[in-house]
Design a protein around this motif. Structure first.
Motif, PDB file in Angstrom:
ATOM      1  N   ILE A  66      -7.411  -3.427   5.431  1.00 41.66           N
ATOM      2  CA  ILE A  66      -6.543  -4.013   6.490  1.00 41.66           C
ATOM      3  C   ILE A  66      -6.986  -5.528   6.630  1.00 41.66           C
ATOM      4  O   ILE A  66      -6.151  -6.460   6.876  1.00 41.66           O
ATOM      5  N   ARG A  67      -8.416  -5.715   6.733  1.00 40.65           N
ATOM      6  CA  ARG A  67      -8.751  -7.113   6.931  1.00 40.65           C
ATOM      7  C   ARG A  67      -8.266  -8.182   5.694  1.00 40.65           C
ATOM      8  O   ARG A  67      -7.718  -9.065   6.105  1.00 40.65           O
ATOM      9  N   ILE A  68      -8.133  -7.453   4.584  1.00 37.42           N
ATOM     10  CA  ILE A  68      -7.863  -8.427   3.350  1.00 37.42           C
ATOM     11  C   ILE A  68      -6.428  -8.464   3.418  1.00 37.42           C
ATOM     12  O   ILE A  68      -5.888  -9.621   3.363  1.00 37.42           O
ATOM     13  N   LEU A  69      -5.605  -7.694   3.660  1.00 35.11           N
ATOM     14  CA  LEU A  69      -4.118  -7.615   3.908  1.00 35.11           C
ATOM     15  C   LEU A  69      -3.766  -8.585   4.945  1.00 35.11           C
ATOM     16  O   LEU A  69      -2.950  -9.617   4.733  1.00 35.11           O
ATOM     17  N   LEU A  70      -4.355  -8.520   5.972  1.00 36.76           N
ATOM     18  CA  LEU A  70      -3.747  -9.592   7.234  1.00 36.76           C
ATOM     19  C   LEU A  70      -4.435 -11.019   6.817  1.00 36.76           C
ATOM     20  O   LEU A  70      -3.834 -11.994   7.190  1.00 36.76           O
ATOM     21  N   GLN A  71      -5.814 -11.212   6.247  1.00 36.03           N
ATOM     22  CA  GLN A  71      -6.126 -12.734   5.967  1.00 36.03           C
ATOM     23  C   GLN A  71      -5.153 -13.247   4.809  1.00 36.03           C
ATOM     24  O   GLN A  71      -5.356 -14.364   4.541  1.00 36.03           O
ATOM     25  N   ASN A  72      -4.484 -12.255   4.221  1.00 34.62           N
ATOM     26  CA  ASN A  72      -3.686 -12.797   3.019  1.00 34.62           C
ATOM     27  C   ASN A  72      -2.243 -12.919   3.393  1.00 34.62           C
ATOM     28  O   ASN A  72      -1.444 -12.841   2.284  1.00 34.62           O
ATOM     29  N   GLY A  73      -1.932 -12.955   4.568  1.00 29.90           N
ATOM     30  CA  GLY A  73      -0.569 -13.306   4.859  1.00 29.90           C
ATOM     31  C   GLY A  73       0.411 -11.976   5.423  1.00 29.90           C
ATOM     32  O   GLY A  73       1.542 -12.165   5.627  1.00 29.90           O
ATOM     33  N   PHE A  74      -0.173 -10.900   5.114  1.00 28.83           N
ATOM     34  CA  PHE A  74       0.609  -9.823   5.448  1.00 28.83           C
ATOM     35  C   PHE A  74       0.711  -9.260   7.051  1.00 28.83           C
ATOM     36  O   PHE A  74      -0.529  -9.476   7.692  1.00 28.83           O
ATOM     37  N   GLU A  75       1.867  -8.869   7.341  1.00 27.66           N
ATOM     38  CA  GLU A  75       1.832  -8.687   8.764  1.00 27.66           C
ATOM     39  C   GLU A  75       2.036  -7.088   9.043  1.00 27.66           C
ATOM     40  O   GLU A  75       2.562  -6.550   8.257  1.00 27.66           O
ATOM     41  N   GLN A  76       1.095  -6.591   9.845  1.00 28.47           N
ATOM     42  CA  GLN A  76       1.055  -5.309   9.783  1.00 28.47           C
ATOM     43  C   GLN A  76       2.141  -4.690  10.870  1.00 28.47           C
ATOM     44  O   GLN A  76       2.643  -5.035  12.037  1.00 28.47           O
ATOM     45  N   GLY A  77       2.892  -3.525  10.435  1.00 30.79           N
ATOM     46  CA  GLY A  77       4.023  -2.860  11.223  1.00 30.79           C
ATOM     47  C   GLY A  77       3.253  -1.679  11.661  1.00 30.79           C
ATOM     48  O   GLY A  77       2.277  -1.597  12.212  1.00 30.79           O
ATOM     49  N   LYS A  78       4.208  -0.550  11.667  1.00 34.24           N
ATOM     50  CA  LYS A  78       3.857   0.743  12.174  1.00 34.24           C
ATOM     51  C   LYS A  78       2.793   1.339  11.420  1.00 34.24           C
ATOM     52  O   LYS A  78       2.626   1.005  10.374  1.00 34.24           O
ATOM     53  N   THR A  79       2.137   2.465  12.209  1.00 31.45           N
ATOM     54  CA  THR A  79       1.325   3.353  11.556  1.00 31.45           C
ATOM     55  C   THR A  79       1.881   4.522  11.802  1.00 31.45           C
ATOM     56  O   THR A  79       2.200   4.902  12.917  1.00 31.45           O
ATOM     57  N   GLU A  80       1.871   5.470  10.804  1.00 31.22           N
ATOM     58  CA  GLU A  80       2.233   6.844  10.733  1.00 31.22           C
ATOM     59  C   GLU A  80       1.005   7.875  10.541  1.00 31.22           C
ATOM     60  O   GLU A  80       0.556   7.579   9.521  1.00 31.22           O
ATOM     61  N   ASP A  81       0.874   9.032  11.232  1.00 26.69           N
ATOM     62  CA  ASP A  81      -0.036   9.921  11.030  1.00 26.69           C
ATOM     63  C   ASP A  81       0.950  11.172  10.752  1.00 26.69           C
ATOM     64  O   ASP A  81       1.650  11.667  11.304  1.00 26.69           O
ATOM     65  N   ILE A  82       0.827  11.294   9.210  1.00 32.12           N
ATOM     66  CA  ILE A  82       1.737  12.236   8.431  1.00 32.12           C
ATOM     67  C   ILE A  82       0.863  13.409   8.577  1.00 32.12           C
ATOM     68  O   ILE A  82      -0.061  13.794   7.398  1.00 32.12           O
ATOM     69  N   TRP A  83       0.599  14.355   9.382  1.00 31.31           N
ATOM     70  CA  TRP A  83      -0.453  15.429   9.712  1.00 31.31           C
ATOM     71  C   TRP A  83      -0.167  16.471   8.983  1.00 31.31           C
ATOM     72  O   TRP A  83      -1.037  16.950   8.539  1.00 31.31           O
ATOM     73  N   GLN A  84       1.062  16.711   8.275  1.00 29.74           N
ATOM     74  CA  GLN A  84       1.355  17.730   7.590  1.00 29.74           C
ATOM     75  C   GLN A  84       0.632  17.336   6.122  1.00 29.74           C
ATOM     76  O   GLN A  84       0.165  18.282   5.399  1.00 29.74           O
ATOM     77  N   ASN A  85       0.560  16.259   5.854  1.00 26.45           N
ATOM     78  CA  ASN A  85      -0.185  16.021   4.643  1.00 26.45           C
ATOM     79  C   ASN A  85      -1.579  15.497   4.604  1.00 26.45           C
ATOM     80  O   ASN A  85      -2.214  14.925   3.658  1.00 26.45           O
ATOM     81  N   ASP A  86      -2.190  15.404   5.879  1.00 27.07           N
ATOM     82  CA  ASP A  86      -3.429  14.928   6.104  1.00 27.07           C
ATOM     83  C   ASP A  86      -3.346  13.360   5.599  1.00 27.07           C
ATOM     84  O   ASP A  86      -4.451  12.704   4.795  1.00 27.07           O
ATOM     85  N   GLU A  87      -2.573  12.598   6.079  1.00 24.28           N
ATOM     86  CA  GLU A  87      -2.441  11.226   5.503  1.00 24.28           C
ATOM     87  C   GLU A  87      -1.864  10.270   6.534  1.00 24.28           C
ATOM     88  O   GLU A  87      -1.216  10.657   7.475  1.00 24.28           O
ATOM     89  N   TRP A  88      -2.526   9.212   6.400  1.00 26.35           N
ATOM     90  CA  TRP A  88      -1.902   7.987   7.256  1.00 26.35           C
ATOM     91  C   TRP A  88      -1.432   6.894   6.592  1.00 26.35           C
ATOM     92  O   TRP A  88      -1.760   6.513   5.397  1.00 26.35           O
ATOM     93  N   ILE A  89      -0.500   6.366   7.056  1.00 28.27           N
ATOM     94  CA  ILE A  89       0.287   5.221   6.201  1.00 28.27           C
ATOM     95  C   ILE A  89       0.480   4.378   7.292  1.00 28.27           C
ATOM     96  O   ILE A  89       1.120   4.159   8.518  1.00 28.27           O
ATOM     97  N   PHE A  90       0.079   3.246   6.542  1.00 33.73           N
ATOM     98  CA  PHE A  90      -0.009   1.578   7.228  1.00 33.73           C
ATOM     99  C   PHE A  90       1.162   1.014   6.778  1.00 33.73           C
ATOM    100  O   PHE A  90       0.906   0.671   5.421  1.00 33.73           O
ATOM    101  N   HIS A  91       2.146   0.157   7.484  1.00 33.98           N
ATOM    102  CA  HIS A  91       3.101  -0.496   6.926  1.00 33.98           C
ATOM    103  C   HIS A  91       2.654  -2.274   6.924  1.00 33.98           C
ATOM    104  O   HIS A  91       2.291  -2.566   7.837  1.00 33.98           O
TER     105      HIS A  91
END
Length: 117
Positions: free
Chosen positions: A38-63
């Motif tokens: 996340i730090r690398i993405l932010l330092q390289n010009g990416f803007e963070q959007g929503k975060t999703e907890d896909i609990w059925q798949n035991d997965e987190w998705i960061f946009h």
């Protein structure tokens, strides 16, 4: 030659796809890898959007968003694998491959693309 990298990653196609993605193994330090990515993405010009907890798949998705489009950082919380996926955004996947390759925390593992057909 012994590496000092903390993490390894692979630039590879998705299974049955021509689209490239980046796969990272976070088994040793998954929480720290998430923070570092996340730090690398932010330092390289990416803007963070929503975060999703896909609990059925035991997965987190960061946009994340850039001028080229959207990147998804997916974390499988069972196996501690991470994926950087471009939603019709191969330029940012290739950019991130270069950024990770230049970062001493990461070591690129070369793969045979035909293994993912």
């Amino acid at each position: 030659m012994k590496t000092t990298a903390k993490y390894t990653y692979k630039l590879r196609p998705g299974y049955g796809s021509e689209e490239l993605l980046i796969e990272l193994d976070g088994k040793d330090q998954p929480d720290q890898l998430e923070i570092d990515l996340i730090r690398i993405l932010l330092q390289n010009g990416f803007e963070q959007g929503k975060t999703e907890d896909i609990w059925q798949n035991d997965e987190w998705i960061f946009h994340f968003h850039s001028e080229a489009g959207t990147i998804l950082l997916s974390r499988d919380t069972v196996w501690d694998f991470f994926f950087l996926l471009g939603e019709n955004n191969q330029p940012d996947i290739l950019k991130l491959d270069w950024i990770l390759a230049e970062n001493p925390l990461f070591e690129k593992v070369i793969v045979n693309y035909s293994d993912y057909k």
